[in-house]
Design a protein around this motif. Structure first.
Motif, PDB file in Angstrom:
ATOM      1  N   THR A   1       0.828  -1.210   0.000  1.00 40.38           N
ATOM      2  CA  THR A   1       0.000   0.000   0.000  1.00 40.38           C
ATOM      3  C   THR A   1       0.857   1.252   0.000  1.00 40.38           C
ATOM      4  O   THR A   1       0.588   2.217  -0.720  1.00 40.38           O
ATOM      5  N   LYS A   2       1.916   1.215   0.835  1.00 37.36           N
ATOM      6  CA  LYS A   2       2.823   2.360   0.895  1.00 37.36           C
ATOM      7  C   LYS A   2       3.529   2.569  -0.438  1.00 37.36           C
ATOM      8  O   LYS A   2       3.704   3.689  -0.902  1.00 37.36           O
ATOM      9  N   ARG A   3       3.903   1.436  -1.075  1.00 41.74           N
ATOM     10  CA  ARG A   3       4.567   1.536  -2.365  1.00 41.74           C
ATOM     11  C   ARG A   3       3.628   2.100  -3.430  1.00 41.74           C
ATOM     12  O   ARG A   3       4.027   2.896  -4.276  1.00 41.74           O
ATOM     13  N   CYS A   4       2.342   1.689  -3.369  1.00 40.07           N
ATOM     14  CA  CYS A   4       1.356   2.219  -4.332  1.00 40.07           C
ATOM     15  C   CYS A   4       1.212   3.734  -4.167  1.00 40.07           C
ATOM     16  O   CYS A   4       1.094   4.464  -5.146  1.00 40.07           O
ATOM     17  N   LYS A   5       1.200   4.180  -2.898  1.00 36.12           N
ATOM     18  CA  LYS A   5       1.103   5.612  -2.644  1.00 36.12           C
ATOM     19  C   LYS A   5       2.317   6.325  -3.208  1.00 36.12           C
ATOM     20  O   LYS A   5       2.225   7.406  -3.804  1.00 36.12           O
ATOM     21  N   LYS A   6       3.485   5.688  -3.035  1.00 31.24           N
ATOM     22  CA  LYS A   6       4.718   6.267  -3.570  1.00 31.24           C
ATOM     23  C   LYS A   6       4.651   6.332  -5.095  1.00 31.24           C
ATOM     24  O   LYS A   6       5.070   7.312  -5.706  1.00 31.24           O
ATOM     25  N   GLU A   7       4.102   5.254  -5.718  1.00 33.99           N
ATOM     26  CA  GLU A   7       3.982   5.241  -7.179  1.00 33.99           C
ATOM     27  C   GLU A   7       3.078   6.368  -7.657  1.00 33.99           C
ATOM     28  O   GLU A   7       3.350   7.016  -8.665  1.00 33.99           O
ATOM     29  N   GLU A   8       1.982   6.615  -6.918  1.00 30.31           N
ATOM     30  CA  GLU A   8       1.082   7.698  -7.292  1.00 30.31           C
ATOM     31  C   GLU A   8       1.778   9.043  -7.161  1.00 30.31           C
ATOM     32  O   GLU A   8       1.624   9.922  -8.002  1.00 30.31           O
ATOM     33  N   ASP A   9       2.570   9.198  -6.081  1.00 31.51           N
ATOM     34  CA  ASP A   9       3.332  10.432  -5.918  1.00 31.51           C
ATOM     35  C   ASP A   9       4.321  10.605  -7.057  1.00 31.51           C
ATOM     36  O   ASP A   9       4.537  11.716  -7.556  1.00 31.51           O
ATOM     37  N   ASP A  10       4.937   9.488  -7.468  1.00 35.55           N
ATOM     38  CA  ASP A  10       5.883   9.550  -8.575  1.00 35.55           C
ATOM     39  C   ASP A  10       5.188  10.015  -9.849  1.00 35.55           C
ATOM     40  O   ASP A  10       5.744  10.810 -10.624  1.00 35.55           O
ATOM     41  N   LEU A  11       3.984   9.488 -10.099  1.00 30.45           N
ATOM     42  CA  LEU A  11       3.248   9.903 -11.288  1.00 30.45           C
ATOM     43  C   LEU A  11       2.873  11.379 -11.204  1.00 30.45           C
ATOM     44  O   LEU A  11       2.951  12.105 -12.194  1.00 30.45           O
ATOM     45  N   GLU A  12       2.453  11.826 -10.032  1.00 31.43           N
ATOM     46  CA  GLU A  12       2.127  13.241  -9.869  1.00 31.43           C
ATOM     47  C   GLU A  12       3.353  14.105 -10.118  1.00 31.43           C
ATOM     48  O   GLU A  12       3.259  15.178 -10.716  1.00 31.43           O
ATOM     49  N   ALA A  13       4.508  13.627  -9.656  1.00 32.03           N
ATOM     50  CA  ALA A  13       5.743  14.366  -9.894  1.00 32.03           C
ATOM     51  C   ALA A  13       6.072  14.422 -11.384  1.00 32.03           C
ATOM     52  O   ALA A  13       6.504  15.459 -11.906  1.00 32.03           O
ATOM     53  N   MET A  14       5.849  13.302 -12.077  1.00 33.73           N
ATOM     54  CA  MET A  14       6.108  13.267 -13.515  1.00 33.73           C
ATOM     55  C   MET A  14       5.168  14.212 -14.258  1.00 33.73           C
ATOM     56  O   MET A  14       5.581  14.944 -15.158  1.00 33.73           O
ATOM     57  N   ILE A  15       3.886  14.200 -13.862  1.00 36.74           N
ATOM     58  CA  ILE A  15       2.902  15.098 -14.484  1.00 36.74           C
ATOM     59  C   ILE A  15       3.295  16.551 -14.240  1.00 36.74           C
ATOM     60  O   ILE A  15       3.243  17.388 -15.149  1.00 36.74           O
ATOM     61  N   ALA A  16       3.691  16.853 -13.006  1.00 35.19           N
ATOM     62  CA  ALA A  16       4.101  18.222 -12.684  1.00 35.19           C
ATOM     63  C   ALA A  16       5.324  18.627 -13.490  1.00 35.19           C
ATOM     64  O   ALA A  16       5.457  19.787 -13.912  1.00 35.19           O
ATOM     65  N   GLN A  17       6.227  17.681 -13.730  1.00 39.94           N
ATOM     66  CA  GLN A  17       7.406  17.972 -14.531  1.00 39.94           C
ATOM     67  C   GLN A  17       7.013  18.366 -15.952  1.00 39.94           C
ATOM     68  O   GLN A  17       7.515  19.347 -16.505  1.00 39.94           O
TER      69      GLN A  17
ATOM     70  N   LEU B   1     -14.636  24.281 -25.852  1.00 44.64           N
ATOM     71  CA  LEU B   1     -14.398  22.844 -25.770  1.00 44.64           C
ATOM     72  C   LEU B   1     -14.156  22.500 -24.308  1.00 44.64           C
ATOM     73  O   LEU B   1     -13.175  22.950 -23.709  1.00 44.64           O
ATOM     74  N   TRP B   2     -15.056  21.713 -23.725  1.00 47.71           N
ATOM     75  CA  TRP B   2     -14.954  21.326 -22.332  1.00 47.71           C
ATOM     76  C   TRP B   2     -14.338  19.938 -22.225  1.00 47.71           C
ATOM     77  O   TRP B   2     -14.742  19.016 -22.947  1.00 47.71           O
ATOM     78  N   VAL B   3     -13.357  19.766 -21.351  1.00 45.10           N
ATOM     79  CA  VAL B   3     -12.631  18.501 -21.182  1.00 45.10           C
ATOM     80  C   VAL B   3     -12.685  18.091 -19.716  1.00 45.10           C
ATOM     81  O   VAL B   3     -12.378  18.897 -18.824  1.00 45.10           O
ATOM     82  N   PHE B   4     -13.072  16.839 -19.471  1.00 43.61           N
ATOM     83  CA  PHE B   4     -13.108  16.331 -18.098  1.00 43.61           C
ATOM     84  C   PHE B   4     -12.444  14.967 -17.998  1.00 43.61           C
ATOM     85  O   PHE B   4     -12.654  14.089 -18.837  1.00 43.61           O
ATOM     86  N   GLY B   5     -11.638  14.793 -16.912  1.00 41.67           N
ATOM     87  CA  GLY B   5     -11.115  13.485 -16.542  1.00 41.67           C
ATOM     88  C   GLY B   5     -10.101  12.912 -17.509  1.00 41.67           C
ATOM     89  O   GLY B   5      -9.427  13.615 -18.246  1.00 41.67           O
ATOM     90  N   GLY B   6      -9.988  11.579 -17.466  1.00 43.87           N
ATOM     91  CA  GLY B   6      -9.013  10.871 -18.272  1.00 43.87           C
ATOM     92  C   GLY B   6      -7.915  10.290 -17.403  1.00 43.87           C
ATOM     93  O   GLY B   6      -7.979  10.335 -16.172  1.00 43.87           O
ATOM     94  N   GLU B   7      -6.892   9.742 -18.046  1.00 41.80           N
ATOM     95  CA  GLU B   7      -5.833   9.102 -17.273  1.00 41.80           C
ATOM     96  C   GLU B   7      -4.456   9.395 -17.836  1.00 41.80           C
ATOM     97  O   GLU B   7      -4.296   9.721 -19.017  1.00 41.80           O
ATOM     98  N   PHE B   8      -3.473   9.268 -16.953  1.00 38.44           N
ATOM     99  CA  PHE B   8      -2.059   9.359 -17.313  1.00 38.44           C
ATOM    100  C   PHE B   8      -1.431   8.040 -16.925  1.00 38.44           C
ATOM    101  O   PHE B   8      -1.638   7.550 -15.812  1.00 38.44           O
ATOM    102  N   ALA B   9      -0.688   7.437 -17.838  1.00 36.09           N
ATOM    103  CA  ALA B   9      -0.055   6.146 -17.571  1.00 36.09           C
ATOM    104  C   ALA B   9       1.452   6.315 -17.509  1.00 36.09           C
ATOM    105  O   ALA B   9       2.030   7.142 -18.218  1.00 36.09           O
ATOM    106  N   SER B  10       2.088   5.529 -16.643  1.00 36.34           N
ATOM    107  CA  SER B  10       3.549   5.526 -16.587  1.00 36.34           C
ATOM    108  C   SER B  10       4.088   4.953 -17.894  1.00 36.34           C
ATOM    109  O   SER B  10       3.378   4.228 -18.614  1.00 36.34           O
TER     110      SER B  10
END
Length: 593
Positions: free
Chosen positions: A26-42, A134-143
């Motif tokens: 669970t902790k690793r999954c949280k870390k993975e999500e943080d990593d993705l957020e960091a990548m998106i922010a980058q 043009l209105w855009v909602f949601g979607g996903e970002f994949a590693s």
């Protein structure tokens, strides 16, 4: 008793170990999500270097699927946003914006400052208010490895008149998701369903929300009656009266540990607003539509057509075996008449010259056919096989089944047609190859189909072709952009292509940049601290760290956690260093991470 106590201790010990492992996961999954957020922010920080709108003539967008294609509400244009591409090893995500001119048959790439983060499987709806939006909602970002997913719950609007993006901060909206559906209904956006997937679990939704385009407020609707079960990828449309129709979709559920069961939904539902003007009082009811319904499938595309009809195109029906999935891909059309609540298959009209040729051929071969097929039914479906050779030499064999030409001719024959020579007879009609997850839009009664994908064995082919079909005439498909075999890249897991891996991890476009783009990037990067000759990353980072931290903080906002800001700052410094450092020094950069 003693032995039993030891056994009980072992069981309890195993349970504790399992609990600890679950906590670590669970902790690793949280870390993975943080990593993705960091990548998106980058990526967002790199997008933030754009300061003005730049429109440039461009070739057709690169192959992609799960993008959005929308008809401009005021002009003869189509708007393509986002999408994804998988080359066998890496997943690429986009937030590019392309405009297709219908009259000129040309593409324009539009770089707009501060766009939404890269994404796929989102929803986009165009409305005419405010000069076009043009209105855009949601979607996903994949590693890049496609193993981790981040689901968005943000809402954006592109002001088409000024070419500016704006993020709408409104609370109370749907949770993060992809594969949902969104339509415009009077002065509202209606969002239904979708799914959320993490490393360890997934969930499908059947909740429904409305966003008021006047008050900019979300409302969770609570219709009475029995509605659809949780699902994603369904067909959703609005009637003239402002009611909602939902068809089909896909969901899966766990039947036992590590075993999932997928369900293709073929049911239909109607959501009616029984409230007074401005009042939300919705009621679900199930529909038993008549006519010829689509065969079960997922990954189909839909658009609102003329004459109160929706049009459904393509898709795939997967046969799930224990260790493999075989898919039957489609390129057929189905219409749903929302007034009569009736399905019917979309058949192209047979050209007159083709009818004459078929009639002559049938007459000449009548006796032979009668002898050969004595006691048998009339000619059945015909299998057509096409072959396309990709740049790497791979031969794609596309099989599709079409209804009997003779049957269609018999249905359409008319008396008194003028005689025409064999030279006037047309050959097989052009049509899009079978595919799933294509992007579709309707403008002035003409259906446009862009991209999508199909599979041959273990290889996935992602397309970037464009077709059109006049839904009023239903005479022929027109090829506006042909599929370019040179764009077909597929890397097996055993392939070692360092350049491709670096590009994928950076989330950049797979196509080579034009020299003009390189010049623009050089201008943007001049403000960053330069890399000195022979300088290693372990020396570059301490020297420039405060600059990158300030840049990351500026782009991530004051509320971002310090640890995450440092992580993004270091990722940005690493990315810039790798781009600027001489080839001999890049190994040192990797060693210094």
């Amino acid at each position: 008793m003693g032995k039993k106590s030891k056994k009980e201790k072992k069981v309890k010990g195993a349970e504790k170990t399992a609990a600890k492992m679950e906590k670590k996961v669970t902790k690793r999954c949280k870390k993975e999500e943080d990593d993705l957020e960091a990548m998106i922010a980058q990526f967002q920080s790199l997008d933030a270097t754009k300061t003005q709108v730049l429109e440039t003539a461009a070739p057709p967008p690169s192959p992609r699927l799960n993008a959005s294609l929308s008809a401009h509400p005021e002009k003869d244009e189509l708007i393509l946003f986002g999408g994804e591409y998988f080359n066998g090893q890496k997943t690429f995500l986009y937030n590019e914006l392309f405009i297709y001119s219908i009259k000129k048959n040309t593409w324009t790439k539009v770089d707009v400052p501060s766009p939404p983060p890269r994404r796929c499987a989102h929803q986009a709806v165009a409305v005419s208010q405010g000069g076009g939006q043009l209105w855009v909602f949601g979607g996903e970002f994949a590693s890049p490895d496609g193993e981790q997913f981040y689901h968005y719950k943000d809402l954006w609007v592109l002001h088409l008149a000024t070419k500016t993006w704006e993020q709408i901060k409104a609370s109370g909206g749907p949770s993060g998701r992809s594969g949902h559906r969104m339509v415009a209904c009077k002065r509202q956006l209606i969002v239904f369903g979708g799914f959320h997937e993490s490393t360890r679990d997934y969930v499908y939704y059947n909740d429904i929300y409305s966003f008021n385009l006047d008050t900019f407020k979300w409302t969770k609707l609570s219709p009475t009656g029995t509605g659809p079960t949780p699902r994603s990828g369904c067909q959703m449309a609005t009637t003239q009266e402002g009611n909602i129709v939902i068809y089909g979709g896909y969901s899966k559920q766990k039947v036992k540990k590590d075993v999932d069961k997928g369900t293709l939904h073929t049911d239909m539902f109607y959501m009616k607003n029984d409230g007074k003007e401005g009042e939300d009082k919705w009621v679900w009811s199930r529909i038993s539509a008549s006519g010829v319904k689509p065969t079960p499938r997922t990954g189909f595309s839909m658009a609102a057509g003329p004459n109160n009809r929706t049009v459904l195109f393509g898709g795939v029906h997967d046969e799930e075996e224990e260790e493999s999935i075989e898919g039957d891909f489609f390129n057929d059309l189905y219409f749903y008449d929302m007034v009569k609540s009736r399905w019917f298959a979309g058949q192209l009209k047979v050209p007159k010259s083709e009818k004459k040729k078929r009639r002559r051929d049938k007459k000449a071969a009548a006796d032979a056919e009668a002898k050969e097929n004595a006691g048998q039914d009339s000619q059945g479906p015909v299998e057509i096989i096409k072959e396309i050779v990709a740049e790497d030499g791979t031969v794609m064999t596309i099989k599709q089944v079409v209804s009997s030409p003779d049957t269609e001719a018999e249905k359409s024959e008319e008396e008194g047609e003028e005689e025409e020579s064999d030279e006037d007879a047309t050959g097989p009609q052009v049509e899009p190859c079978p595919r799933s997850n294509a992007m579709t839009a309707v403008n002035h009664g003409i259906l446009y189909v862009y991209g999508g994908m199909f599979e041959v064995g273990d290889r996935q082919f992602t397309l970037n072709d464009l077709y059109s079909l006049d839904l009023h005439k239903m005479e022929e498909w027109k090829v506006l952009v042909e599929m370019d075999p040179k764009t077909q890249e597929w890397l097996d897991e055993s392939d070692d292509d360092e350049d491709d891996v670096e590009g994928a991890e950076g989330g950049s476009e797979e196509e080579d940049e034009e020299s003009s783009d390189d010049e623009c990037e050089d201008e943007q990067e001049e403000d960053h601290p330069i890399v000195n000759p022979s300088e290693e990353y372990v020396d570059y980072l301490p020297r420039t760290e405060q600059y990158w931290i300030k840049l990351a903080r500026r782009n991530m906002g004051p509320d971002a956690k310090e640890k995450k800001v440092h992580k993004v700052a270091h990722a940005m410094a690493q990315t810039f260093y790798d781009d600027q450092a001489p080839s001999g020094a890049q190994g040192s950069a990797e060693d210094g991470v």
